[in-house]
Scaffold this active site. Sequence first.
Site, PDB file in Angstrom:
ATOM      1  N   ARG A 176      -8.583  60.972  84.151  1.00 53.55           N
ATOM      2  CA  ARG A 176      -9.083  62.293  83.739  1.00 53.55           C
ATOM      3  C   ARG A 176      -9.221  63.231  84.952  1.00 53.55           C
ATOM      4  O   ARG A 176      -8.718  64.348  84.947  1.00 53.55           O
ATOM      5  CB  ARG A 176     -10.432  62.119  83.036  1.00 53.55           C
ATOM      6  N   LYS A 181       0.664  61.837  81.986  1.00 54.62           N
ATOM      7  CA  LYS A 181       0.532  60.562  81.268  1.00 54.62           C
ATOM      8  C   LYS A 181       0.193  59.423  82.227  1.00 54.62           C
ATOM      9  O   LYS A 181       0.832  59.282  83.281  1.00 54.62           O
ATOM     10  CB  LYS A 181       1.826  60.238  80.508  1.00 54.62           C
ATOM     11  N   GLY A 182      -0.769  58.626  81.852  1.00 52.53           N
ATOM     12  CA  GLY A 182      -1.152  57.473  82.662  1.00 52.53           C
ATOM     13  C   GLY A 182      -2.082  57.832  83.818  1.00 52.53           C
ATOM     14  O   GLY A 182      -2.499  56.971  84.582  1.00 52.53           O
ATOM     15  N   ASP A 187      -0.533  49.089  77.861  1.00 51.68           N
ATOM     16  CA  ASP A 187      -1.191  50.377  78.045  1.00 51.68           C
ATOM     17  C   ASP A 187      -1.716  50.777  76.655  1.00 51.68           C
ATOM     18  O   ASP A 187      -1.286  50.208  75.638  1.00 51.68           O
ATOM     19  CB  ASP A 187      -0.164  51.384  78.571  1.00 51.68           C
ATOM     20  N   LEU A 188      -2.626  51.713  76.597  1.00 52.83           N
ATOM     21  CA  LEU A 188      -3.203  52.106  75.297  1.00 52.83           C
ATOM     22  C   LEU A 188      -2.570  53.387  74.725  1.00 52.83           C
ATOM     23  O   LEU A 188      -1.839  53.348  73.728  1.00 52.83           O
ATOM     24  CB  LEU A 188      -4.718  52.309  75.442  1.00 52.83           C
ATOM     25  N   ASP A 189      -2.858  54.507  75.411  1.00 47.35           N
ATOM     26  CA  ASP A 189      -2.437  55.814  74.882  1.00 47.35           C
ATOM     27  C   ASP A 189      -0.915  55.935  74.870  1.00 47.35           C
ATOM     28  O   ASP A 189      -0.271  55.841  75.919  1.00 47.35           O
ATOM     29  CB  ASP A 189      -3.029  56.935  75.752  1.00 47.35           C
ATOM     30  N   SER A 211      -5.231  50.251  80.947  1.00 45.18           N
ATOM     31  CA  SER A 211      -5.230  51.684  80.627  1.00 45.18           C
ATOM     32  C   SER A 211      -6.044  52.486  81.636  1.00 45.18           C
ATOM     33  O   SER A 211      -7.032  51.994  82.175  1.00 45.18           O
ATOM     34  CB  SER A 211      -5.839  51.866  79.229  1.00 45.18           C
ATOM     35  N   ALA A 212      -5.644  53.733  81.851  1.00 44.62           N
ATOM     36  CA  ALA A 212      -6.404  54.618  82.740  1.00 44.62           C
ATOM     37  C   ALA A 212      -7.613  55.213  82.028  1.00 44.62           C
ATOM     38  O   ALA A 212      -8.478  55.821  82.665  1.00 44.62           O
ATOM     39  CB  ALA A 212      -5.501  55.745  83.223  1.00 44.62           C
ATOM     40  N   SER A 213      -7.677  55.037  80.728  1.00 48.96           N
ATOM     41  CA  SER A 213      -8.701  55.738  79.943  1.00 48.96           C
ATOM     42  C   SER A 213     -10.086  55.099  80.029  1.00 48.96           C
ATOM     43  O   SER A 213     -10.230  53.882  79.962  1.00 48.96           O
ATOM     44  CB  SER A 213      -8.267  55.787  78.473  1.00 48.96           C
ATOM     45  N   LYS A 214     -11.080  55.978  80.131  1.00 46.14           N
ATOM     46  CA  LYS A 214     -12.469  55.518  80.089  1.00 46.14           C
ATOM     47  C   LYS A 214     -12.910  55.333  78.646  1.00 46.14           C
ATOM     48  O   LYS A 214     -13.977  54.794  78.369  1.00 46.14           O
ATOM     49  CB  LYS A 214     -13.384  56.540  80.781  1.00 46.14           C
ATOM     50  N   LYS A 216      -2.704  54.464  88.357  1.00 43.34           N
ATOM     51  CA  LYS A 216      -1.241  54.329  88.346  1.00 43.34           C
ATOM     52  C   LYS A 216      -0.634  55.544  89.061  1.00 43.34           C
ATOM     53  O   LYS A 216      -1.172  56.632  88.905  1.00 43.34           O
ATOM     54  CB  LYS A 216      -0.748  54.290  86.889  1.00 43.34           C
ATOM     55  N   THR A 258      -2.466  58.508  70.662  1.00 41.68           N
ATOM     56  CA  THR A 258      -3.466  59.419  71.226  1.00 41.68           C
ATOM     57  C   THR A 258      -2.894  60.336  72.311  1.00 41.68           C
ATOM     58  O   THR A 258      -3.561  61.299  72.698  1.00 41.68           O
ATOM     59  CB  THR A 258      -4.634  58.615  71.839  1.00 41.68           C
ATOM     60  N   GLU A 283       4.453  50.096  78.681  1.00 40.83           N
ATOM     61  CA  GLU A 283       3.971  51.400  79.183  1.00 40.83           C
ATOM     62  C   GLU A 283       4.801  52.553  78.646  1.00 40.83           C
ATOM     63  O   GLU A 283       6.025  52.435  78.533  1.00 40.83           O
ATOM     64  CB  GLU A 283       4.126  51.423  80.709  1.00 40.83           C
ATOM     65  N   ASP A 284       4.139  53.680  78.382  1.00 40.86           N
ATOM     66  CA  ASP A 284       4.898  54.862  77.950  1.00 40.86           C
ATOM     67  C   ASP A 284       4.998  55.919  79.052  1.00 40.86           C
ATOM     68  O   ASP A 284       5.644  56.941  78.854  1.00 40.86           O
ATOM     69  CB  ASP A 284       4.252  55.502  76.715  1.00 40.86           C
TER      70      ASP A 284
HETATM   71  C1  BG6 Z   1      -4.324  57.676  80.021  1.00 33.97           C
HETATM   72  C2  BG6 Z   1      -3.624  58.841  79.380  1.00 33.97           C
HETATM   73  O1  BG6 Z   1      -4.119  56.531  79.258  1.00 33.97           O
HETATM   74  O2  BG6 Z   1      -5.721  57.904  80.115  1.00 33.97           O
HETATM   75  C3  BG6 Z   1      -3.975  60.137  80.072  1.00 33.97           C
HETATM   76  O3  BG6 Z   1      -2.224  58.632  79.433  1.00 33.97           O
HETATM   77  C4  BG6 Z   1      -5.491  60.301  80.134  1.00 33.97           C
HETATM   78  O4  BG6 Z   1      -3.393  61.204  79.356  1.00 33.97           O
HETATM   79  C5  BG6 Z   1      -6.089  59.080  80.832  1.00 33.97           C
HETATM   80  O5  BG6 Z   1      -5.839  61.469  80.841  1.00 33.97           O
HETATM   81  C6  BG6 Z   1      -7.598  59.143  80.956  1.00 33.97           C
HETATM   82  O6  BG6 Z   1      -8.163  59.079  79.689  1.00 33.97           O
HETATM   83  P1  BG6 Z   1      -9.697  59.366  79.363  1.00 33.97           P
HETATM   84  O7  BG6 Z   1      -9.834  58.894  77.932  1.00 33.97           O
HETATM   85  O8  BG6 Z   1     -10.514  58.559  80.304  1.00 33.97           O
HETATM   86  O9  BG6 Z   1      -9.917  60.815  79.529  1.00 33.97           O
HETATM   87 MG    MG Z   2       0.073  55.736  78.054  1.00 37.33          MG
END
Ligand code: BG6
Ligand code: MG
Length: 225
Positions: free
Chosen positions: A53, A49-50, A13-15, A118-121, A149, A21, A173-174
Amino acid sequence: MNWKAHVKACIFDLDGVIVDTAKYHFQAWRNLAKGFGFSFDETFNEKLKGVSRADSLTLILDVAGIELSQEDFNNALIKKNYEYLGLIQDMDKREILPGVLRYLTILVKNEIPLALGSASKNARSILETLELLDFFDFISDGNSVKKGKPHPETFLACSKYFGLDPSECIVFEDSIKGIKAAKNGGFQSVGIGNKETLSLAEDCYLGFDGKHPQQLSSLFNQTTS
Ligand code: BG6
Ligand code: MG
């Protein structure tokens, strides 16, 4: 025991795992929620977390009892991300969490394939900023995944890419939802953070400092040599 005989691939996982972050996501969400007259603490933040958005915003609005039009909802997402990007704009390699670079380096030297889950864009651009992109063979992120997730899709895309069974891949994973996603997909998982919070993980580290992939052998119920 030769740890490499068991560890076929690692998924990170990233964040909150690779980079610090998670605190910026928390800050940006809290500020946005404040604008709606809703305040929340670290305990509620664990639920975010995870989470993607859009799903995070839905969760916040549900708890706050607020309804937004589609337009306002979309604007709120833009606002949150704008603040988040502002908070990380000066980020550099120094925000890679302690021990992570060494840990990734050992894995790569030992030819263990690595994926990001990661869930992050923003995941890819953050990896670029941290000069970590080259460590990863595959990226599964908020742009490619449909079911977030605790659905295991994020991680299953990685094991599929490697042509491996999930049980041969280890997820780091955190978040509680991330550990559940690993479990739901049949992956082994290592929680990064508090043991009580991440009790579903097979093992838990406070961080990567002082850790060596050899310790992953314990996940396979054998003694480390
Ligand atoms: C996850 C984080 O990795 O990504 C969440 O744990 C975050 O806190 C999610 O909301 C989406 O991230 P982003 O960068 O697409 O807004
Ligand atoms: Mg995370």
